[in-house]
Design an enzyme around this catalytic site. Sequence first.
Site, PDB file in Angstrom:
ATOM      1  N   ASP A  29       0.820  -1.216   0.000  1.00 43.68           N
ATOM      2  CA  ASP A  29       0.000   0.000   0.000  1.00 43.68           C
ATOM      3  C   ASP A  29       0.855   1.268   0.000  1.00 43.68           C
ATOM      4  O   ASP A  29       1.969   1.277   0.539  1.00 43.68           O
ATOM      5  CB  ASP A  29      -0.897  -0.007   1.243  1.00 43.68           C
ATOM      6  CG  ASP A  29      -2.016   1.016   1.131  1.00 43.68           C
ATOM      7  OD1 ASP A  29      -2.331   1.447   0.010  1.00 43.68           O
ATOM      8  OD2 ASP A  29      -2.568   1.392   2.186  1.00 43.68           O
ATOM      9  N   ASN A  77     -10.553  -2.764  -6.987  1.00 49.83           N
ATOM     10  CA  ASN A  77      -9.658  -1.836  -7.706  1.00 49.83           C
ATOM     11  C   ASN A  77     -10.102  -1.537  -9.142  1.00 49.83           C
ATOM     12  O   ASN A  77      -9.582  -0.600  -9.768  1.00 49.83           O
ATOM     13  CB  ASN A  77      -8.206  -2.355  -7.717  1.00 49.83           C
ATOM     14  CG  ASN A  77      -7.503  -2.229  -6.377  1.00 49.83           C
ATOM     15  OD1 ASN A  77      -6.583  -2.986  -6.072  1.00 49.83           O
ATOM     16  ND2 ASN A  77      -7.924  -1.275  -5.546  1.00 49.83           N
TER      17      ASN A  77
END
Length: 249
Positions: A29, A77
Amino acid sequence: MAFFKAKSKDKAGTVDLEHLPRHIAIIMDGNGRWAKKRGLPRTAGHKVGAEVFRTIATYCKDLGVEYLTVYAFSTENWKRPKEEVDTIMGLLKRYLLEAIDTMAKDNIRLRFLGDLTSLPRELQDLAAQTNAISETLNGFQANVCVNYGGRDELVNAAKAFAQDCVAGKYVPEQLREAQFEQYLSSAGLPDPDLLIRPGGEQRISNFLLWQCAYAEFVFTDTLWPDFKKEDLDAAIIEFQRRHRRYGGI
Ligand code: FPP
């Protein structure tokens, strides 16, 4: 005992090579924020992130970790701008092509986990090729989770088991955890021992919900593109300080 001195001064410590986590999972991340801080497009963060993945995977292999599983693209996503999705798919394609050329020489197995049916056809074919090569090897294994969601995986597993029941293969009452695991995209893998999340957030974000039942979590503020071998050392050292009880005392 074999020890490995961690290189970073401020995270001084020693990695005990005889008590390594067998399986490390990482939520990669912070790519977007890393790029934004530098006035770059988010895609630049993913490009550097893919390089960091290569470095960390090689480092895991060299240390003697057996499995590394990374979260590269979640079922959520797809909501990102097309350019960003295309960039990530392009990076995955490039990695698969490289792997096809080098994995046998390096004895590295590669598996894509997740619902691959929605990926571009070309990626599906390349992933099938790396799976086939992996079956001939027995070395370090990298798992890349793509179009992966923990809840999606569990629902798909439940559906597949229900279908097997309807087909008369099993009866629901006989289902055991070990059998259910065979329906997950991680079938055959040991559970992660250590889950690392760089990027400052402290949540699991739908990653390996079943598999991380007893994983030790290590969170760090370092953004993934800045993540170094020393950060992995520090996470392993932290893991090695923990006392795993698995519900016992
Ligand atoms: C999370 O950061 C990262 C992703 C959603 C994509 C990760 C993908 C790669 C590193 C490329 C994959 C390639 C290989 C070869 C494995 P974010 O974009 O959510 O960051 P932010 O929280 O700062 O916005």
